[in-house]
Write a protein that holds these residues in place. Structure first.
Motif, PDB file in Angstrom:
ATOM      1  N   PRO A  16      20.864 -33.683 -23.119  1.00 43.86           N
ATOM      2  CA  PRO A  16      21.942 -33.790 -24.113  1.00 43.86           C
ATOM      3  C   PRO A  16      22.719 -32.483 -24.297  1.00 43.86           C
ATOM      4  CG  PRO A  16      19.997 -34.914 -24.914  1.00 43.86           C
ATOM      5  CD  PRO A  16      19.595 -34.201 -23.631  1.00 43.86           C
ATOM      6  N   SER A  17      22.087 -31.343 -24.107  1.00 45.23           N
ATOM      7  CA  SER A  17      22.790 -30.067 -24.252  1.00 45.23           C
ATOM      8  C   SER A  17      23.792 -29.828 -23.113  1.00 45.23           C
ATOM      9  CB  SER A  17      21.791 -28.910 -24.305  1.00 45.23           C
ATOM     10  OG  SER A  17      21.033 -28.854 -23.109  1.00 45.23           O
ATOM     11  N   ASP A  18      23.752 -30.638 -22.066  1.00 41.78           N
ATOM     12  CA  ASP A  18      24.668 -30.516 -20.931  1.00 41.78           C
ATOM     13  C   ASP A  18      25.952 -31.325 -21.109  1.00 41.78           C
ATOM     14  OD1 ASP A  18      22.787 -28.943 -19.506  1.00 41.78           O
ATOM     15  OD2 ASP A  18      21.781 -30.749 -18.777  1.00 41.78           O
ATOM     16  N   MET A  31      28.364 -26.655 -12.331  1.00 41.71           N
ATOM     17  CA  MET A  31      28.664 -25.432 -11.586  1.00 41.71           C
ATOM     18  C   MET A  31      27.502 -24.435 -11.657  1.00 41.71           C
ATOM     19  SD  MET A  31      32.712 -25.210 -12.509  1.00 41.71           S
ATOM     20  CE  MET A  31      33.003 -23.651 -11.736  1.00 41.71           C
ATOM     21  N   LYS A  32      26.818 -24.391 -12.785  1.00 41.46           N
ATOM     22  CA  LYS A  32      25.641 -23.522 -12.890  1.00 41.46           C
ATOM     23  C   LYS A  32      24.559 -23.987 -11.915  1.00 41.46           C
ATOM     24  CE  LYS A  32      21.967 -22.000 -15.967  1.00 41.46           C
ATOM     25  NZ  LYS A  32      21.371 -22.093 -17.302  1.00 41.46           N
ATOM     26  N   ALA A  38      22.858 -22.478  -4.504  1.00 44.58           N
ATOM     27  CA  ALA A  38      23.431 -21.588  -3.491  1.00 44.58           C
ATOM     28  C   ALA A  38      22.612 -20.308  -3.388  1.00 44.58           C
ATOM     29  CB  ALA A  38      24.890 -21.275  -3.820  1.00 44.58           C
ATOM     30  N   TYR A  39      22.179 -19.774  -4.536  1.00 44.65           N
ATOM     31  CA  TYR A  39      21.344 -18.573  -4.509  1.00 44.65           C
ATOM     32  C   TYR A  39      20.016 -18.858  -3.814  1.00 44.65           C
ATOM     33  CZ  TYR A  39      18.226 -14.847  -5.537  1.00 44.65           C
ATOM     34  OH  TYR A  39      17.310 -13.847  -5.367  1.00 44.65           O
ATOM     35  N   ALA A  40      19.344 -19.941  -4.201  1.00 44.58           N
ATOM     36  CA  ALA A  40      18.042 -20.255  -3.605  1.00 44.58           C
ATOM     37  C   ALA A  40      18.163 -20.434  -2.095  1.00 44.58           C
ATOM     38  CB  ALA A  40      17.452 -21.506  -4.258  1.00 44.58           C
ATOM     39  N   ALA A  53      30.077 -14.768  -3.919  1.00 47.51           N
ATOM     40  CA  ALA A  53      31.362 -14.148  -3.629  1.00 47.51           C
ATOM     41  C   ALA A  53      32.513 -15.132  -3.833  1.00 47.51           C
ATOM     42  CB  ALA A  53      31.386 -13.622  -2.194  1.00 47.51           C
ATOM     43  N   TYR A  54      32.231 -16.426  -3.661  1.00 47.47           N
ATOM     44  CA  TYR A  54      33.290 -17.427  -3.726  1.00 47.47           C
ATOM     45  C   TYR A  54      32.668 -18.798  -3.954  1.00 47.47           C
ATOM     46  CZ  TYR A  54      37.007 -20.547  -2.048  1.00 47.47           C
ATOM     47  OH  TYR A  54      37.943 -21.528  -1.939  1.00 47.47           O
ATOM     48  N   ALA A  55      33.299 -19.580  -4.788  1.00 47.09           N
ATOM     49  CA  ALA A  55      32.957 -20.999  -4.938  1.00 47.09           C
ATOM     50  C   ALA A  55      34.282 -21.736  -4.947  1.00 47.09           C
ATOM     51  CB  ALA A  55      32.184 -21.250  -6.217  1.00 47.09           C
TER      52      ALA A  55
END
Length: 161
Positions: A16-18, A31-32, A38-40, A53-55
Motif C-alpha cells: 500500500p505504501s507504493d 523505478m527504484k 540493475a545494480y544487482a 549512469a543512465y536510465a
C-alpha cells in the motif's frame, strides 16, 4: 566475489505504501526496483561496486496493482570498458494465480567504479546466441542515438543557463 553472473531477477510484493493517487503502484517505486535490479546485475557481472549512469526508454505498458507479486529481471546486453548496458523487464501477477504480464521495460547503464569513485575495467561480455547478438546490436544502436540526442540537448542547455 567472483563475478560473471549475467542476469538476476528480484521479486517484490507491491505494498500500500507504493500506491500513487490513482490507486496503482507509483512509477517512482517501479523505478527504484529497476535501479536495484540493475545494480544487482551489474555488480554480479563485474564483481565491483557500480553506479547508475543512465536510465532511459522507460515504458510503463500496464499498471501494477497493490498486492501484486512483481518480478524485475535484469540482463547484461552490452559491455564497454567499465560500463554495462542492462535490459530490464518488469512483470507483475496476482500471487495466487502467477499469470505474469509485462508492465515496464527499459535500459539502464551502470558503471563499475573503484574505491575513489573512478571508472574501472570490467570483464567483456561476448554474445553467444542469435538473440544475444540482436540484443547487443540494439544496445549499440541505442548508444549511438543517445549520443545524437545528447548533442541536440546541448542547444537547449545553453539557453537555460
Amino acid at each position: 566475489m567472483k563475478g560473471g553472473q549475467r542476469d538476476v531477477t528480484l521479486r517484490f510484493l507491491a505494498e500500500p505504501s507504493d500506491v500513487n493517487f490513482g490507486g496503482k503502484v507509483h512509477g517512482g517505486a517501479v523505478m527504484k526496483w529497476i535501479d536495484l535490479a540493475a545494480y544487482a546485475c551489474s555488480a554480479g557481472w563485474s564483481a565491483k561496486y557500480c553506479i547508475t549512469a543512465y536510465a532511459g526508454g522507460i515504458r510503463f505498458v500496464a499498471p501494477i496493482q497493490v498486492g501484486n507479486l512483481v518480478e524485475v529481471s535484469a540482463k547484461v546486453i552490452y559491455t564497454g570498458r567499465s560500463s554495462m548496458h542492462i535490459a530490464i523487464d518488469v512483470q507483475a501477477s496476482d500471487p495466487k494465480l502467477l499469470e505474469r504480464r509485462l508492465t515496464t521495460h527499459c535500459i539502464v547503464i551502470m558503471v563499475a567504479v573503484d574505491e575513489d569513485g573512478k571508472s574501472t575495467p570490467i570483464p567483456k561480455w561476448i554474445p553467444q546466441t542469435p538473440e544475444d547478438i540482436e540484443l547487443r546490436d540494439s544496445a549499440i544502436k541505442l548508444m549511438n542515438m543517445r549520443k545524437e540526442i545528447g548533442e541536440e540537448m546541448e542547444a537547449h542547455v545553453k539557453y537555460l543557463k
